[in-house]
Write a protein that holds these residues in place. Structure first.
Motif, PDB file in Angstrom:
ATOM      1  N   MET A 147     -44.641  14.438  74.446  1.00 31.35           N
ATOM      2  CA  MET A 147     -44.527  15.848  74.005  1.00 31.35           C
ATOM      3  C   MET A 147     -43.016  16.658  74.287  1.00 31.35           C
ATOM      4  O   MET A 147     -42.615  17.408  73.843  1.00 31.35           O
ATOM      5  CB  MET A 147     -45.549  16.388  74.346  1.00 31.35           C
ATOM      6  N   GLY A 148     -42.953  16.122  75.781  1.00 34.13           N
ATOM      7  CA  GLY A 148     -41.849  16.754  76.412  1.00 34.13           C
ATOM      8  C   GLY A 148     -40.434  15.962  76.390  1.00 34.13           C
ATOM      9  O   GLY A 148     -39.370  16.674  76.514  1.00 34.13           O
ATOM     10  N   ILE A 149     -40.533  14.820  75.696  1.00 36.69           N
ATOM     11  CA  ILE A 149     -39.358  14.063  75.612  1.00 36.69           C
ATOM     12  C   ILE A 149     -38.776  13.908  74.405  1.00 36.69           C
ATOM     13  O   ILE A 149     -37.703  14.418  73.959  1.00 36.69           O
ATOM     14  CB  ILE A 149     -39.550  12.785  75.958  1.00 36.69           C
ATOM     15  N   LYS A 150     -39.485  13.746  73.315  1.00 36.60           N
ATOM     16  CA  LYS A 150     -39.017  13.839  71.803  1.00 36.60           C
ATOM     17  C   LYS A 150     -38.901  15.253  70.964  1.00 36.60           C
ATOM     18  O   LYS A 150     -40.165  15.895  71.200  1.00 36.60           O
ATOM     19  CB  LYS A 150     -39.843  12.748  71.120  1.00 36.60           C
ATOM     20  N   ARG A 151     -37.831  15.320  70.794  1.00 31.55           N
ATOM     21  CA  ARG A 151     -37.516  16.717  70.027  1.00 31.55           C
ATOM     22  C   ARG A 151     -36.659  16.535  68.816  1.00 31.55           C
ATOM     23  O   ARG A 151     -36.613  15.175  68.383  1.00 31.55           O
ATOM     24  CB  ARG A 151     -36.584  17.551  70.870  1.00 31.55           C
ATOM     25  N   SER A 152     -36.810  17.396  67.755  1.00 38.45           N
ATOM     26  CA  SER A 152     -36.323  17.246  66.520  1.00 38.45           C
ATOM     27  C   SER A 152     -34.959  18.308  66.229  1.00 38.45           C
ATOM     28  O   SER A 152     -34.988  19.029  65.306  1.00 38.45           O
ATOM     29  CB  SER A 152     -37.138  17.329  65.410  1.00 38.45           C
ATOM     30  N   PHE A 153     -34.293  18.322  67.313  1.00 32.68           N
ATOM     31  CA  PHE A 153     -33.070  19.484  66.897  1.00 32.68           C
ATOM     32  C   PHE A 153     -31.632  18.565  66.813  1.00 32.68           C
ATOM     33  O   PHE A 153     -31.748  17.486  67.492  1.00 32.68           O
ATOM     34  CB  PHE A 153     -32.895  20.326  68.143  1.00 32.68           C
ATOM     35  N   CYS A 154     -30.892  19.016  66.233  1.00 31.50           N
ATOM     36  CA  CYS A 154     -29.419  18.435  66.062  1.00 31.50           C
ATOM     37  C   CYS A 154     -28.558  19.445  66.655  1.00 31.50           C
ATOM     38  O   CYS A 154     -28.049  20.243  65.683  1.00 31.50           O
ATOM     39  CB  CYS A 154     -29.265  18.020  64.692  1.00 31.50           C
ATOM     40  N   ILE A 155     -27.999  19.403  67.488  1.00 31.42           N
ATOM     41  CA  ILE A 155     -26.932  20.410  68.321  1.00 31.42           C
ATOM     42  C   ILE A 155     -25.731  19.992  67.566  1.00 31.42           C
ATOM     43  O   ILE A 155     -25.132  19.053  67.324  1.00 31.42           O
ATOM     44  CB  ILE A 155     -26.710  20.122  69.643  1.00 31.42           C
ATOM     45  N   PRO A 156     -24.937  21.058  66.888  1.00 27.91           N
ATOM     46  CA  PRO A 156     -23.780  20.879  66.079  1.00 27.91           C
ATOM     47  C   PRO A 156     -22.591  20.307  66.780  1.00 27.91           C
ATOM     48  O   PRO A 156     -22.589  20.460  68.059  1.00 27.91           O
ATOM     49  CB  PRO A 156     -23.363  22.238  65.491  1.00 27.91           C
ATOM     50  N   LYS A 157     -21.813  19.394  66.344  1.00 32.10           N
ATOM     51  CA  LYS A 157     -20.529  18.794  67.036  1.00 32.10           C
ATOM     52  C   LYS A 157     -19.883  19.949  67.564  1.00 32.10           C
ATOM     53  O   LYS A 157     -19.574  21.092  66.569  1.00 32.10           O
ATOM     54  CB  LYS A 157     -20.006  18.075  66.291  1.00 32.10           C
ATOM     55  N   GLY A 158     -19.497  20.123  68.466  1.00 38.66           N
ATOM     56  CA  GLY A 158     -18.455  21.258  68.973  1.00 38.66           C
ATOM     57  C   GLY A 158     -19.162  22.298  69.683  1.00 38.66           C
ATOM     58  O   GLY A 158     -18.487  23.374  70.185  1.00 38.66           O
ATOM     59  N   ALA A 159     -20.613  22.404  69.701  1.00 40.27           N
ATOM     60  CA  ALA A 159     -21.134  23.352  70.527  1.00 40.27           C
ATOM     61  C   ALA A 159     -20.957  23.595  71.935  1.00 40.27           C
ATOM     62  O   ALA A 159     -20.785  22.264  72.423  1.00 40.27           O
ATOM     63  CB  ALA A 159     -22.804  23.293  70.179  1.00 40.27           C
ATOM     64  N   THR A 160     -20.852  24.690  72.297  1.00 43.03           N
ATOM     65  CA  THR A 160     -20.371  24.609  73.955  1.00 43.03           C
ATOM     66  C   THR A 160     -21.820  25.009  74.662  1.00 43.03           C
ATOM     67  O   THR A 160     -22.754  25.431  74.233  1.00 43.03           O
ATOM     68  CB  THR A 160     -19.491  25.938  74.056  1.00 43.03           C
ATOM     69  N   SER A 161     -21.560  24.862  76.095  1.00 39.78           N
ATOM     70  CA  SER A 161     -22.806  25.155  76.924  1.00 39.78           C
ATOM     71  C   SER A 161     -23.173  26.557  76.839  1.00 39.78           C
ATOM     72  O   SER A 161     -24.277  26.973  77.050  1.00 39.78           O
ATOM     73  CB  SER A 161     -22.396  24.712  78.456  1.00 39.78           C
ATOM     74  N   GLY A 162     -21.915  27.468  76.529  1.00 38.20           N
ATOM     75  CA  GLY A 162     -22.308  28.903  76.312  1.00 38.20           C
ATOM     76  C   GLY A 162     -22.938  29.306  75.316  1.00 38.20           C
ATOM     77  O   GLY A 162     -24.130  30.175  75.244  1.00 38.20           O
ATOM     78  N   GLN A 163     -23.014  28.499  74.147  1.00 40.29           N
ATOM     79  CA  GLN A 163     -23.739  28.712  73.108  1.00 40.29           C
ATOM     80  C   GLN A 163     -25.300  28.348  73.200  1.00 40.29           C
ATOM     81  O   GLN A 163     -26.238  28.850  72.636  1.00 40.29           O
ATOM     82  CB  GLN A 163     -23.156  28.217  71.666  1.00 40.29           C
ATOM     83  N   ILE A 164     -25.362  27.028  73.943  1.00 37.85           N
ATOM     84  CA  ILE A 164     -26.735  26.651  74.290  1.00 37.85           C
ATOM     85  C   ILE A 164     -27.464  27.582  74.971  1.00 37.85           C
ATOM     86  O   ILE A 164     -28.531  27.997  74.935  1.00 37.85           O
ATOM     87  CB  ILE A 164     -26.693  25.335  74.853  1.00 37.85           C
ATOM     88  N   LYS A 165     -26.513  28.237  76.295  1.00 34.72           N
ATOM     89  CA  LYS A 165     -27.135  29.395  76.846  1.00 34.72           C
ATOM     90  C   LYS A 165     -27.593  30.509  76.224  1.00 34.72           C
ATOM     91  O   LYS A 165     -28.726  31.148  76.419  1.00 34.72           O
ATOM     92  CB  LYS A 165     -26.087  29.737  77.896  1.00 34.72           C
TER      93      LYS A 165
END
Length: 90
Positions: A39-57
């Motif tokens: 449950m805590g390991i497998k996820r279904s997201f696809c972070i876009p190429k070029g996304a920055t750590s600031g965007q994740i924050k």
């Protein structure tokens, strides 16, 4: 190793350590433990190429603002939920 890389690495080892095959079936207790780990390991997201750590924050902070009841969850679960919502795999 990055955060997402670690998730995939962890998922790989859960499957290696606790395989559930016809030759080696898991008992109910181990199936439950494996389910909780995944449950805590497998996820279904696809972070876009070029996304920055600031965007994740920003995604993380917006999710917390939009879902204040989730603040009691563990931070890795919150981040996973936020990334699932912001970057679903299509």
């Amino acid at each position: 190793m990055g955060y997402v890389d670690k998730w995939w690495n962890d998922a790989y080892w859960v499957e290696k350590v606790l395989p559930d095959t016809p030759d080696h079936p898991l008992d109910a207790d181990l199936k439950q433990k494996k389910s909780v780990m995944n449950m805590g390991i497998k996820r279904s997201f696809c972070i876009p190429k070029g996304a920055t750590s600031g965007q994740i924050k920003d995604v993380f902070c917006k999710y917390l603002n939009d879902n204040p009841a989730d603040r009691a969850k563990d931070s890795d679960v919150i981040l996973g939920d936020a990334l699932d919502a912001a970057f679903p795999c299509l």
